[in-house]
Design a protein around this motif. Structure first.
Motif, PDB file in Angstrom:
ATOM      1  N   ARG A 300      47.493  41.196  31.075  1.00  0.00           N
ATOM      2  CA  ARG A 300      47.086  41.991  32.228  1.00  0.00           C
ATOM      3  C   ARG A 300      46.509  41.099  33.311  1.00  0.00           C
ATOM      4  NH1 ARG A 300      43.007  47.309  32.218  1.00  0.00           N
ATOM      5  NH2 ARG A 300      43.342  47.857  34.415  1.00  0.00           N
ATOM      6  N   VAL A 301      46.848  41.401  34.544  1.00  0.00           N
ATOM      7  CA  VAL A 301      46.242  40.776  35.713  1.00  0.00           C
ATOM      8  C   VAL A 301      45.475  41.868  36.448  1.00  0.00           C
ATOM      9  CG1 VAL A 301      46.616  39.504  37.843  1.00  0.00           C
ATOM     10  CG2 VAL A 301      48.152  39.142  35.896  1.00  0.00           C
ATOM     11  N   TYR A 302      44.179  41.704  36.573  1.00  0.00           N
ATOM     12  CA  TYR A 302      43.365  42.739  37.207  1.00  0.00           C
ATOM     13  C   TYR A 302      43.457  42.645  38.731  1.00  0.00           C
ATOM     14  CZ  TYR A 302      41.231  44.010  32.787  1.00  0.00           C
ATOM     15  OH  TYR A 302      41.024  44.464  31.497  1.00  0.00           O
ATOM     16  N   ALA A 303      43.547  43.802  39.371  1.00  0.00           N
ATOM     17  CA  ALA A 303      43.491  43.835  40.832  1.00  0.00           C
ATOM     18  C   ALA A 303      42.165  43.240  41.283  1.00  0.00           C
ATOM     19  CB  ALA A 303      43.631  45.269  41.330  1.00  0.00           C
ATOM     20  N   SER A 304      42.207  42.465  42.370  1.00  0.00           N
ATOM     21  CA  SER A 304      41.013  41.745  42.803  1.00  0.00           C
ATOM     22  C   SER A 304      40.814  41.870  44.300  1.00  0.00           C
ATOM     23  CB  SER A 304      41.125  40.263  42.434  1.00  0.00           C
ATOM     24  OG  SER A 304      40.037  39.520  42.944  1.00  0.00           O
ATOM     25  N   ASP A 305      39.539  42.043  44.703  1.00  0.00           N
ATOM     26  CA  ASP A 305      39.143  41.989  46.104  1.00  0.00           C
ATOM     27  C   ASP A 305      38.412  40.692  46.406  1.00  0.00           C
ATOM     28  OD1 ASP A 305      40.160  44.489  46.774  1.00  0.00           O
ATOM     29  OD2 ASP A 305      38.309  45.534  46.278  1.00  0.00           O
ATOM     30  N   ALA A 306      38.451  39.754  45.471  1.00  0.00           N
ATOM     31  CA  ALA A 306      37.707  38.501  45.633  1.00  0.00           C
ATOM     32  C   ALA A 306      38.693  37.339  45.812  1.00  0.00           C
ATOM     33  CB  ALA A 306      36.807  38.274  44.422  1.00  0.00           C
ATOM     34  N   ASN A 307      38.191  36.120  45.665  1.00  0.00           N
ATOM     35  CA  ASN A 307      39.058  34.943  45.794  1.00  0.00           C
ATOM     36  C   ASN A 307      39.432  34.388  44.430  1.00  0.00           C
ATOM     37  OD1 ASN A 307      36.574  33.838  45.083  1.00  0.00           O
ATOM     38  ND2 ASN A 307      36.839  32.021  46.397  1.00  0.00           N
ATOM     39  N   PHE A 308      39.606  35.284  43.459  1.00  0.00           N
ATOM     40  CA  PHE A 308      39.997  34.894  42.108  1.00  0.00           C
ATOM     41  C   PHE A 308      40.713  36.059  41.446  1.00  0.00           C
ATOM     42  CE2 PHE A 308      35.631  36.542  41.923  1.00  0.00           C
ATOM     43  CZ  PHE A 308      35.785  37.583  41.026  1.00  0.00           C
ATOM     44  N   LEU A 309      41.345  35.751  40.325  1.00  0.00           N
ATOM     45  CA  LEU A 309      42.005  36.762  39.501  1.00  0.00           C
ATOM     46  C   LEU A 309      41.490  36.660  38.068  1.00  0.00           C
ATOM     47  CD1 LEU A 309      45.691  36.295  40.721  1.00  0.00           C
ATOM     48  CD2 LEU A 309      44.223  38.272  41.210  1.00  0.00           C
ATOM     49  N   LEU A 310      41.227  37.806  37.467  1.00  0.00           N
ATOM     50  CA  LEU A 310      40.888  37.867  36.047  1.00  0.00           C
ATOM     51  C   LEU A 310      42.169  38.211  35.296  1.00  0.00           C
ATOM     52  CD1 LEU A 310      38.572  37.810  33.921  1.00  0.00           C
ATOM     53  CD2 LEU A 310      38.524  40.305  34.131  1.00  0.00           C
ATOM     54  N   VAL A 311      42.514  37.361  34.312  1.00  0.00           N
ATOM     55  CA  VAL A 311      43.804  37.496  33.629  1.00  0.00           C
ATOM     56  C   VAL A 311      43.584  37.493  32.117  1.00  0.00           C
ATOM     57  CG1 VAL A 311      46.146  36.561  33.422  1.00  0.00           C
ATOM     58  CG2 VAL A 311      44.839  36.199  35.541  1.00  0.00           C
ATOM     59  N   ARG A 312      44.193  38.467  31.453  1.00  0.00           N
ATOM     60  CA  ARG A 312      44.178  38.510  29.979  1.00  0.00           C
ATOM     61  C   ARG A 312      45.461  37.875  29.452  1.00  0.00           C
ATOM     62  NH1 ARG A 312      40.072  41.663  27.904  1.00  0.00           N
ATOM     63  NH2 ARG A 312      39.270  43.393  29.170  1.00  0.00           N
ATOM     64  N   PHE A 313      45.323  37.071  28.379  1.00  0.00           N
ATOM     65  CA  PHE A 313      46.454  36.367  27.786  1.00  0.00           C
ATOM     66  C   PHE A 313      46.582  36.709  26.305  1.00  0.00           C
ATOM     67  CE2 PHE A 313      45.247  33.772  31.408  1.00  0.00           C
ATOM     68  CZ  PHE A 313      46.463  33.345  31.922  1.00  0.00           C
ATOM     69  N   GLU A 314      47.802  36.651  25.813  1.00  0.00           N
ATOM     70  CA  GLU A 314      48.004  36.774  24.361  1.00  0.00           C
ATOM     71  C   GLU A 314      47.379  35.587  23.642  1.00  0.00           C
ATOM     72  OE1 GLU A 314      52.151  37.300  23.660  1.00  0.00           O
ATOM     73  OE2 GLU A 314      52.240  39.231  24.725  1.00  0.00           O
ATOM     74  N   ASP A 315      47.457  34.427  24.280  1.00  0.00           N
ATOM     75  CA  ASP A 315      46.860  33.210  23.716  1.00  0.00           C
ATOM     76  C   ASP A 315      46.053  32.538  24.819  1.00  0.00           C
ATOM     77  OD1 ASP A 315      46.163  30.840  22.502  1.00  0.00           O
ATOM     78  OD2 ASP A 315      48.219  30.071  22.309  1.00  0.00           O
TER      79      ASP A 315
END
Length: 367
Positions: A300-315
């Motif tokens: 998952r890549v979370y929608a962001s209003d900032a200058n970064f992205l929070l990303v979930r990975f399988e590994d």
């Protein structure tokens, strides 16, 4: 509704009783004196040999006038409503120390969130009340009803809201912040940390100050303005609270070279360049998010209003190692609550973002 014999809530009632009339330390620069021979601060009569500007032998202005004027213009507030400090970190610490009686009062946070709120609470021996963010289809969001109930039931003095949130990236709608302020009038100070506000389209909580004295807003020059090393942040709040915070602040919080650099960084030309770079970050954020979302191994890549992205990975470990192997350092979030498979990736230049995608694509192929 209060009756005539009931005391109306006052903002200063939230301040520690022993600090409401505290005058603090009066430094040599506090006095508005004029002269050409300065012998009142025990400074050296000679400059350091390495000081090319020959100005560093003098203590700095506690609240540099040129920088304060530029910041007030940027944020649309009066000088009495703004306090300059050593980044937002100092403002967070000042707010907790000024409002919370050690061992009695509490601070409310919504984890996963910026860690300095909890650090400042612990250093002041303030109880920490955690109301976790809720991870829903639209991303992480604070449970504002639960936050209100926690304040009312447990007598918290300070609520920290991060908008856009670090590390999750989502902004809090202004109407939701206002509704919380209405619930908590006279009961707690609501601090809205807008360190990443320049990257968001959601209106700033600064627009609420005229109606709600119990709101304080944090801003910084570290992110969008690219002045992280200058350590310049501000708290914007009711002038009575700002006066108390200033009395509790160290005598000389902003070094002269930092103040001069920051003031120059807020010139019209510099602000125009900053706006252009913000637009680039927003465009790159959308491009990087879309590209990451279709990579194998990305959950998952979370929608962001900032200058970064929070990303979930399988590994997540494999992704972290692949990026590090390509010379790219990202923030490992796996120790944070609810983020056991997540990394936070700052939006870089187009070329840097391309390297991120190349490294993760190569890792996916190798896997």
């Amino acid at each position: 509704m209060s009756t005539p014999d009931q005391k109306q809530p006052d903002l200063l009632d939230l301040v520690r009783p022993d600090l409401r009339a505290f005058s603090g330390y009066k430094s040599a620069r506090t006095e508005a004196l004029r002269g050409d021979v300065w012998l009142n601060a025990n400074e050296s009569a000679w400059s350091n040999p390495a000081d090319a500007s020959a100005t560093s032998r003098r203590y700095p202005d506690p609240q540099p006038a040129a920088l304060k004027a530029a910041l007030c213009g940027l944020y649309g507030c009066a000088p009495e409503e703004l306090l300059i400090g050593r980044g937002s970190d100092e403002a967070i610490d000042l707010l907790v120390r000024t409002l919370c009686v050690a061992g009695r009062d509490a601070v409310v946070i919504a984890p996963p969130v910026f860690g300095m709120y909890a650090v400042s609470a612990r250093l002041q021996d303030a109880r920490l009340i955690e109301v976790p963010l809720v991870d829903g289809p639209g991303g992480f969001a604070p449970d504002l009803e639960a936050i209100a109930q926690a304040v009312l039931a447990q007598g918290a003095k300070v609520v920290f809201l991060c908008s856009p949130a670090n590390p999750t990236g989502a902004s809090i709608p202004l109407a939701d912040i206002e509704a919380l302020l209405q619930r908590l009038q006279g009961r707690a100070l609501v601090v809205v940390d807008e360190a990443y506000g320049e990257f968001s389209q959601v209106p700033s909580a600064l627009t609420l100050r005229a109606r709600y004295p119990e709101v304080a807003v944090l801003r910084t020059l570290s992110k969008a303005h690219a002045l992280a090393a200058a350590r310049v942040g501000v708290v914007i709040a009711d002038r009575r609270l700002v006066s108390v915070l200033r009395a509790c602040q160290a005598p000389y919080p902003v070094p002269t070279p930092c103040a001069e650099l920051a003031a120059a960084g807020l010139s019209p030309d510099a602000l125009a360049a900053t706006r252009a770079r913000i637009a680039t970050v927003i465009a790159e954020r959308a491009r990087l998010a879309a590209a990451l979302a279709v990579l194998p191994g990305v959950r998952r890549v979370y929608a962001s209003d900032a200058n970064f992205l929070l990303v979930r990975f399988e590994d997540a470990q494999g992704a972290f190692d692949a990026l590090l192997g390509a010379g790219i350092v990202v923030r490992d979030q796996r120790a944070a609550p609810q983020l056991g498979d997540a990394l936070r990736i700052t939006i870089g230049s187009p070329e840097q973002n391309a390297r991120v995608l190349d490294a993760l694509s190569a890792q996916a192929v190798a896997a």
